[in-house]
Every structure is written in structure tokens, then in C-alpha cells.
Design a protein around this motif. Sequence first.
Motif, PDB file in Angstrom:
ATOM      1  N   VAL A 174       0.833  -1.210   0.000  1.00  0.00           N
ATOM      2  CA  VAL A 174       0.000   0.000   0.000  1.00  0.00           C
ATOM      3  C   VAL A 174       0.869   1.262   0.000  1.00  0.00           C
ATOM      4  CG1 VAL A 174      -1.740   1.326   1.276  1.00  0.00           C
ATOM      5  CG2 VAL A 174      -1.916  -1.170   1.165  1.00  0.00           C
ATOM      6  N   TRP A 175       0.678   2.067  -1.039  1.00  0.00           N
ATOM      7  CA  TRP A 175       1.253   3.413  -1.055  1.00  0.00           C
ATOM      8  C   TRP A 175       0.276   4.340  -0.347  1.00  0.00           C
ATOM      9  CZ3 TRP A 175       6.038   3.404  -2.933  1.00  0.00           C
ATOM     10  CH2 TRP A 175       6.389   2.554  -3.987  1.00  0.00           C
ATOM     11  N   SER A 176       0.771   5.194   0.542  1.00  0.00           N
ATOM     12  CA  SER A 176      -0.114   6.161   1.191  1.00  0.00           C
ATOM     13  C   SER A 176       0.614   7.496   1.254  1.00  0.00           C
ATOM     14  CB  SER A 176      -0.495   5.680   2.586  1.00  0.00           C
ATOM     15  OG  SER A 176       0.670   5.423   3.344  1.00  0.00           O
ATOM     16  N   CYS A 177      -0.148   8.579   1.482  1.00  0.00           N
ATOM     17  CA  CYS A 177       0.450   9.911   1.347  1.00  0.00           C
ATOM     18  C   CYS A 177       1.380  10.227   2.518  1.00  0.00           C
ATOM     19  CB  CYS A 177      -0.638  10.966   1.208  1.00  0.00           C
ATOM     20  SG  CYS A 177      -1.433  11.436   2.762  1.00  0.00           S
ATOM     21  N   GLY A 178       1.126   9.611   3.689  1.00  0.00           N
ATOM     22  CA  GLY A 178       1.998   9.824   4.842  1.00  0.00           C
ATOM     23  C   GLY A 178       1.747  11.115   5.600  1.00  0.00           C
ATOM     24  N   SER A 179       0.847  11.955   5.118  1.00  0.00           N
ATOM     25  CA  SER A 179       0.678  13.257   5.774  1.00  0.00           C
ATOM     26  C   SER A 179      -0.769  13.619   6.079  1.00  0.00           C
ATOM     27  CB  SER A 179       1.308  14.353   4.914  1.00  0.00           C
ATOM     28  OG  SER A 179       0.732  14.341   3.624  1.00  0.00           O
ATOM     29  N   CYS A 180      -1.735  12.811   5.655  1.00  0.00           N
ATOM     30  CA  CYS A 180      -3.143  13.165   5.905  1.00  0.00           C
ATOM     31  C   CYS A 180      -3.538  12.768   7.332  1.00  0.00           C
ATOM     32  CB  CYS A 180      -4.058  12.473   4.885  1.00  0.00           C
ATOM     33  SG  CYS A 180      -4.258  10.696   5.145  1.00  0.00           S
TER      34      CYS A 180
ATOM     35  N   HIS B  75      -4.002   2.501   5.615  1.00  0.00           N
ATOM     36  CA  HIS B  75      -4.753   1.675   4.662  1.00  0.00           C
ATOM     37  C   HIS B  75      -6.049   2.340   4.206  1.00  0.00           C
ATOM     38  CE1 HIS B  75      -6.682   0.988   8.436  1.00  0.00           C
ATOM     39  NE2 HIS B  75      -7.502   0.065   7.981  1.00  0.00           N
ATOM     40  N   ILE B  76      -6.513   3.349   4.947  1.00  0.00           N
ATOM     41  CA  ILE B  76      -7.702   4.085   4.501  1.00  0.00           C
ATOM     42  C   ILE B  76      -7.353   5.535   4.171  1.00  0.00           C
ATOM     43  CG2 ILE B  76      -9.551   2.624   5.444  1.00  0.00           C
ATOM     44  CD1 ILE B  76      -9.551   4.367   7.962  1.00  0.00           C
ATOM     45  N   CYS B  77      -6.090   5.784   3.874  1.00  0.00           N
ATOM     46  CA  CYS B  77      -5.661   7.096   3.360  1.00  0.00           C
ATOM     47  C   CYS B  77      -6.452   7.383   2.083  1.00  0.00           C
ATOM     48  CB  CYS B  77      -4.164   7.044   3.057  1.00  0.00           C
ATOM     49  SG  CYS B  77      -3.583   8.424   2.040  1.00  0.00           S
ATOM     50  N   PRO B  78      -7.074   8.576   1.991  1.00  0.00           N
ATOM     51  CA  PRO B  78      -7.887   8.872   0.794  1.00  0.00           C
ATOM     52  C   PRO B  78      -7.087   8.840  -0.501  1.00  0.00           C
ATOM     53  CG  PRO B  78      -8.304  10.489   2.530  1.00  0.00           C
ATOM     54  CD  PRO B  78      -7.133   9.663   2.985  1.00  0.00           C
ATOM     55  N   ARG B  79      -5.774   8.975  -0.425  1.00  0.00           N
ATOM     56  CA  ARG B  79      -4.973   8.981  -1.650  1.00  0.00           C
ATOM     57  C   ARG B  79      -4.235   7.657  -1.853  1.00  0.00           C
ATOM     58  NH1 ARG B  79      -1.073  13.772  -1.491  1.00  0.00           N
ATOM     59  NH2 ARG B  79      -0.917  13.451  -3.739  1.00  0.00           N
ATOM     60  N   SER B  80      -4.541   6.649  -1.033  1.00  0.00           N
ATOM     61  CA  SER B  80      -3.767   5.413  -1.083  1.00  0.00           C
ATOM     62  C   SER B  80      -4.025   4.627  -2.375  1.00  0.00           C
ATOM     63  CB  SER B  80      -4.089   4.536   0.128  1.00  0.00           C
ATOM     64  OG  SER B  80      -5.431   4.100   0.051  1.00  0.00           O
ATOM     65  N   GLY B  81      -3.098   3.786  -2.688  1.00  0.00           N
ATOM     66  CA  GLY B  81      -3.207   2.900  -3.845  1.00  0.00           C
ATOM     67  C   GLY B  81      -2.228   1.767  -3.637  1.00  0.00           C
ATOM     68  N   SER B  82      -2.407   0.686  -4.374  1.00  0.00           N
ATOM     69  CA  SER B  82      -1.574  -0.495  -4.162  1.00  0.00           C
ATOM     70  C   SER B  82      -0.587  -0.696  -5.308  1.00  0.00           C
ATOM     71  CB  SER B  82      -2.471  -1.730  -4.042  1.00  0.00           C
ATOM     72  OG  SER B  82      -1.679  -2.899  -3.971  1.00  0.00           O
TER      73      SER B  82
ATOM     74  N   GLY C 152       0.841  -2.778  -8.088  1.00  0.00           N
ATOM     75  CA  GLY C 152       0.111  -3.717  -8.939  1.00  0.00           C
ATOM     76  C   GLY C 152      -1.244  -3.207  -9.383  1.00  0.00           C
ATOM     77  N   LEU C 153      -1.642  -2.027  -8.895  1.00  0.00           N
ATOM     78  CA  LEU C 153      -2.887  -1.391  -9.327  1.00  0.00           C
ATOM     79  C   LEU C 153      -2.661   0.103  -9.556  1.00  0.00           C
ATOM     80  CD1 LEU C 153      -5.212  -3.154  -6.724  1.00  0.00           C
ATOM     81  CD2 LEU C 153      -5.268  -3.547  -9.195  1.00  0.00           C
ATOM     82  N   ALA C 154      -1.878   0.706  -8.641  1.00  0.00           N
ATOM     83  CA  ALA C 154      -1.570   2.137  -8.739  1.00  0.00           C
ATOM     84  C   ALA C 154      -0.121   2.371  -9.156  1.00  0.00           C
ATOM     85  CB  ALA C 154      -1.832   2.825  -7.393  1.00  0.00           C
ATOM     86  N   SER C 155       0.651   1.299  -9.237  1.00  0.00           N
ATOM     87  CA  SER C 155       2.035   1.357  -9.728  1.00  0.00           C
ATOM     88  C   SER C 155       2.363  -0.040 -10.234  1.00  0.00           C
ATOM     89  CB  SER C 155       2.993   1.790  -8.604  1.00  0.00           C
ATOM     90  OG  SER C 155       3.155   0.751  -7.658  1.00  0.00           O
ATOM     91  N   PRO C 156       3.423  -0.181 -11.036  1.00  0.00           N
ATOM     92  CA  PRO C 156       3.727  -1.510 -11.594  1.00  0.00           C
ATOM     93  C   PRO C 156       3.910  -2.558 -10.501  1.00  0.00           C
ATOM     94  CG  PRO C 156       5.017   0.172 -12.716  1.00  0.00           C
ATOM     95  CD  PRO C 156       4.353   0.849 -11.542  1.00  0.00           C
ATOM     96  N   GLY C 157       3.353  -3.766 -10.714  1.00  0.00           N
ATOM     97  CA  GLY C 157       3.277  -4.769  -9.660  1.00  0.00           C
ATOM     98  C   GLY C 157       4.289  -5.894  -9.774  1.00  0.00           C
ATOM     99  N   GLY C 158       4.023  -6.933  -8.982  1.00  0.00           N
ATOM    100  CA  GLY C 158       4.967  -8.024  -8.774  1.00  0.00           C
ATOM    101  C   GLY C 158       4.942  -9.128  -9.823  1.00  0.00           C
ATOM    102  N   PHE C 159       4.070  -9.017 -10.819  1.00  0.00           N
ATOM    103  CA  PHE C 159       4.147  -9.970 -11.932  1.00  0.00           C
ATOM    104  C   PHE C 159       5.211  -9.472 -12.906  1.00  0.00           C
ATOM    105  CE2 PHE C 159      -0.528 -11.195 -11.067  1.00  0.00           C
ATOM    106  CZ  PHE C 159      -0.119 -12.160 -10.162  1.00  0.00           C
ATOM    107  N   ALA C 160       6.450  -9.471 -12.414  1.00  0.00           N
ATOM    108  CA  ALA C 160       7.591  -8.937 -13.156  1.00  0.00           C
ATOM    109  C   ALA C 160       8.847  -9.446 -12.469  1.00  0.00           C
ATOM    110  CB  ALA C 160       7.560  -7.410 -13.147  1.00  0.00           C
TER     111      ALA C 160
END
Length: 352
Positions: free
Chosen positions: A97-103, A112-119, A121-129
Motif C-alpha cells: 500500500v502506497w499512502s500519502c503519509g501526511s493526511c 490503509h484508509i488514506c484517501p490517496r492510497s493505492g496499491s 500492482g494497481l496504482a504502480s507496476p506490480g509483482g508480476f515482473a
Amino acid sequence: MKALRWHGKGDLRLDDVPEPTAPAPNEAVVEVAWCGLCGTDLHEFLDGPHMIRTGPHPLTGQGPPLALGHELSGRVVALGGPAPGIEVGDRVTADPVWSCGSCWWCLRGDYHICPRSGSVGLASPGGFAELVTVPLSGLTRLPDNVSDEHAALAEPLAVGLHAVDRAGVRPGDNVLVLGGGPIGTAVVMAARLAGVSGLYVSEPLAGRRELLHGIGVTEVFDPGATDVRREVFLRTARIGPDVVIDATGIPALAAQAVATVRRGGRVVLAGVGHGSVEFDMGQLVFYERSVLGTLGYNFDIPRVIGLMSTGRLDPAPLLTGRFPLSAGAGLFAELAADRARHLKVVLTPKGL
Ligand SMILES: [Zn+2]
Ligand SMILES: [Zn+2]
């Protein structure tokens, strides 16, 4: 390097892509050993985008085409900043989980419930690599007695642990789990660790009911052939289960969960669902029932690794298939067509 990238609905390609650039201070680069295939990935493939944004993600700035996969293990090849207790070369798993760290939420630890969060493999290139960039703060070093392939199961198992925590399950409780897929099974394993006495599962697919035997479930019901609510009621001294956890995301089952849980009991919705649920307000008010949502995990992945390492949690029954990354889109199509055959499958870019 090779990466299995989502280009659009039904369009997954094993692409040659540049290796990740040097990590930013909040990032680490991991050489992937195994990456689990999640129901989320299947949904993105079958009828997405759901969680994937068509444009750049507001936090990561990245968008499709991108590699799926957020349940990963591997070896650290670069650290963007100091990571206490972790060095380049260490075997790790990652909280993706990527999160903003400042909200407001991040500052109180609810990243995990950061309004700007993303994972990953969905919000950045994932582990199928072959290589993947992950949040530095989410790395967990693996003890020698936790294998790479089991470590790739830590993420879905953390979902189960978090759901059971949210439900406030206590030793001796009776728990009913709706849905015996990968998340339902992770919930079952976590509920056992919480010391439940009765553990019931409702699952329509015979193949999955089969897979659930042998992991300490009291009884598995076929909701197509049984009145699950009545059967669990009879087995709990006509009181009803203390907790019902829905791992399906089907609105009608959420309503059924409310009708099934005992007076004063708790319903936790763990399935990723959409759509309206209808129930009479009195079903909550007059019976003092609670309904809660649960999303992912919140510092739960290190707990799962600890439970695996100490032998309290055996993830083996969850893992039913190992495939090379090159199996690609064909594997996704196969799994979608026969959902009862596997619980969790893991892919490796290294070849079997
Ligand atoms: Zn997942
Ligand atoms: Zn935040």
C-alpha cells in the motif's frame, strides 16, 4: 525485464519493459521470487478497470499499462533510504500500500484508509515482473524458516487477520464465514488463531468445500442445499453466531448476514462489493447488532510472518498452484473459468 502487464479488459501481455529506476527515499526495489494471483487481479482482467485508474494515479502518478500483482516475496536489490533491520540482499515480503503519509488518517497510523492510497500492482507496476518497486516502510524481513512462496501468501492472510480483528472475535466465539474462496479461507485461518469454538463456512462450490476440509472448520455448508442460517442457529444452542464475516461482496448475502448474526453480534463485510443492501433498521436497533467494513490490513503483514515463523499459522492449505509468469493471460482465463480448482496460486518470473 519481463512483466505481465494489464493493457485493458481482457488484454494482458508479457511485455519487455525497462527495469525500475533507482528508488526514491520512500521506495525499495525487490527482485521477485513469487507473486500471488488475487481475485482483484482476475476482476481487472475479466471486466476491469475497477481499482486501476485509466489515467495517472493521484499519488503515484502512474497508470496503465502496468504489471498486476501485489502479493509478493523476493530479495531486496535497492533501498531508497534507511530501512531499520533490512539490508540489500535480504529476503522480504512487502506491504504493497502506497499512502500519502501526511493526511489525518496516515498520521494516526490508518494508512490503509488514506484517501490517496493505492496499491502496488494497481496504482504502480506490480509483482508480476522480475523486479518491482515497493513502499520502503512496508518491507518485512523473512525469517529463515518462512519460505519465499509462503511469504507471498502473507498479504491475503493479513486481510483475514485484519477482518477477524475488526470483528472483535474472542476465544470461544462461534463464527460463520460466508464464502470459502481465498479471502474466506484466510478469514477461517485467522478465526482459528483467535480461538473460536464453532467455525462454520457457507460455500456454494463443491470443489472449494472440499478444499476447506482439513483446516479445522467445524462444518462447511452448501447454501444451495441448506438453510445455513437455521443450521448454524441450531448448532449454537439457538443463539446464533457471535460474528458473521462476509467474504463474498454479494449484497444479498450482507443482508442475510445481518439476519443470521445473534442479538448483540457483529457482521463484518470483507468482500469487495458494490451495490445497495436492504435490511429493516429494526434488525439492527432492536437486536443491537453491528455492521462493520474491513479493508485490507493495517500493519498486519509482519504479524502474519511472525505467526508463520513460530508455527502458529500453516499457510500450506491456502497454496494450491505454482506457475511460471510466462503462463500469462492463458492462466488468468483458465482460473476465471474454473474458480473451484484453486484457492491461491503463485507465479514466479524465475521459471519452475
Ligand atoms: Zn489481493
Ligand atoms: Zn494519507
